[in-house]
Design an enzyme around this catalytic site. Structure first.
Site, mmCIF file in Angstrom:
data_model
loop_
_atom_site.group_PDB
_atom_site.id
_atom_site.type_symbol
_atom_site.label_atom_id
_atom_site.label_comp_id
_atom_site.label_asym_id
_atom_site.label_seq_id
_atom_site.Cartn_x
_atom_site.Cartn_y
_atom_site.Cartn_z
ATOM 1 C CG ASP A 8 60.538 79.066 29.749
ATOM 2 O OD1 ASP A 8 61.743 79.041 30.031
ATOM 3 O OD2 ASP A 8 59.974 78.195 29.056
ATOM 4 C CG ASP A 103 65.371 78.137 31.060
ATOM 5 O OD1 ASP A 103 65.211 77.639 32.182
ATOM 6 O OD2 ASP A 103 65.108 77.534 30.000
ATOM 7 C CD GLU A 104 61.060 77.006 33.438
ATOM 8 O OE1 GLU A 104 59.809 76.943 33.385
ATOM 9 O OE2 GLU A 104 61.771 76.022 33.708
#
Length: 422
Positions: A8, A103-104
């Site tokens: 993350d 973003d993950e």
């Protein structure tokens, strides 16, 4: 043992802005949503000042100015390209990568299980930092839910120093017994309230809940979470992925729109994008709703909300068919003399494309499908809206405000940073 990782990016949008503007490092930064409406990303410094996710920028502007908070307009082109670079950096560290959000990403680390996975994850974080400057945290566990929970622990608890591995029973128990049940991935506010009524306040207490009781309280979703907290992957329990029921493309305008042609240009873009989303999910739609309305917060000005719902027959994922339906809806609902500030296209009655009911008088479906594929490939290769219908046009007066958007550092030649050696 199965090893699933979740990497993350910390404060991703802010970190992307800082990657190309060092003056933002160490100062409070907020990234605003479309139309510079709400805070959608905050640096740690901004969080410490009490800026909350979703705070309307115009309501906290005085506080932001008083504390020297820098506001940046969202720059999704930059963020998308930085995501691509991050994925390239982690490619050698996982056998498979599943993108969960911008973003993950979930990582299959099982083939590397003979290694020290904490050291392996730290090597991956170092490579991402070296290639992109983006800071990350990594959570590791035998299931996705535990990997997600481990990631939260790695981010919040400094004893993990950015990497938490919950495959160890003792460490897992330590974290779960201290992790609020309301913060567990998949536990919504209503479910958390029901669990609280049963005295279940931590992830550890949820793990120890009877499976049958979990299903009765929160359906199969909660049963799945209990199983995964025990280290049993969701694929090993009876879980059926719910089919998507609808989707929408909506935008607020940067300035009010008062003429039909301009509004139709905006709606055309939304309809084309909606078709692209349908095709990416392998779905077709049976209902389309188009709407547009004035600023409902300005009661001193004339108000109007236009909306029409249309049946798509046959069901379709063809952007041009969606555009034609949206045009009919706009023309039917349009009223002169109003300043519209938001519009959108919503699709309902979605089914898998291969399961759509056929009709007797369909046109050349295969030919139109090839056209849509070609359109997606052109826009995918050369940039969204490279090829558009004439109705949409290329010059848009209705686009959202973005008064503080950073340059397209990595995707536009004129904006590429230049370094001069003295």
């Amino acid at each position: 043992m199965t090893a699933i990782g979740l990497i993350d990016c910390n404060n991703f949008y802010v970190s992307c802005e800082r990657a190309f503007d060092s003056s933002l490092i160490g100062v409070p930064v907020v990234v605003a949503s479309n139309n510079d409406g709400c805070a959608i990303a905050r640096s740690n410094e901004a969080k410490a000042l009490g800026v909350r996710m979703g705070d309307p920028i115009h309501l906290i502007r005085d506080r932001l100015d008083r504390h020297g908070v820098v506001v940046r307009s969202s720059n999704y082109t930059l963020y998308g390209d930085m995501q691509r670079r991050i994925l390239s950096a982690i490619d050698d560290f996982a056998s498979e990568v599943e993108i969960y959000s911008i973003d993950e990403s979930f990582l299959d680390l099982t083939p590397f299980g003979d290694r020290d996975l904490v050291a392996h994850a730290n090597g991956m974080r170092t490579q991402v930092r070296r290639w992109t400057t983006i800071p990350t945290c990594v959570g590791i566990g035998p299931t996705k839910t535990l990997a997600k929970l481990a990631n939260a622990a790695a981010k919040k608890n400094p004893i993990f120093d950015g990497v938490a591995d919950l495959r160890d029973d003792a460490i897992r128990r330590f974290v779960l017994d201290r992790f609020p049940v309301g913060d567990v991935w998949g536990v919504g506010r209503a479910t958390a309230s029901k669990l609280a009524g049963l005295g279940i306040a931590t992830a550890g207490q949820l793990r120890d809940m009877q499976m049958r009781q979990a299903r009765g309280l929160g359906t199969v979703v909660l049963e799945r979470l209990v199983a995964e907290l025990r280290g049993v992957a969701a694929s090993a329990v009876d879980v059926v992925e719910p089919q998507r029921k609808g989707m929408a493309v909506t935008r607020s305008f940067g300035s009010p729109v008062g003429d039909l042609e301009t509004l139709m240009g905006a709606v055309a873009q939304f309809a084309m994008r909606a078709g692209e989303k349908l095709r990416s999910h392998g779905l077709v739609a049976g209902q389309l709703t188009v709407f547009f309305h004035t600023n409902q917060h300005k009661r001193d000005r004339p108000q109007h909300h236009g909306s029409r719902r249309l049946t798509l027959h046959p069901m379709t994922d063809d952007s041009l068919e969606l555009l034609a339906a949206a045009r009919r809806g706009v023309e039917a609902a349009w009223r002169d003399g109003f300043a519209y500030t938001k519009a959108g296209v919503m699709l309902d009655d979605l089914v898998a494309a291969e399961q759509r009911p056929r009709t007797l008088f369909e046109g050349d479906v295969e030919r139109r499908a090839r056209l849509m594929t070609a359109l997606d490939e052109v826009n995918g290769r050369f940039g969204r809206f490279t090829a558009v219908p004439g109705t949409q046009g290329f010059r848009w007066g209705w686009t959202a405000r973005a008064e503080s958007r950073s340059p397209a550092w990595t995707t536009r030649l004129a904006d590429v940073p230049v370094v001069a050696a003295g």
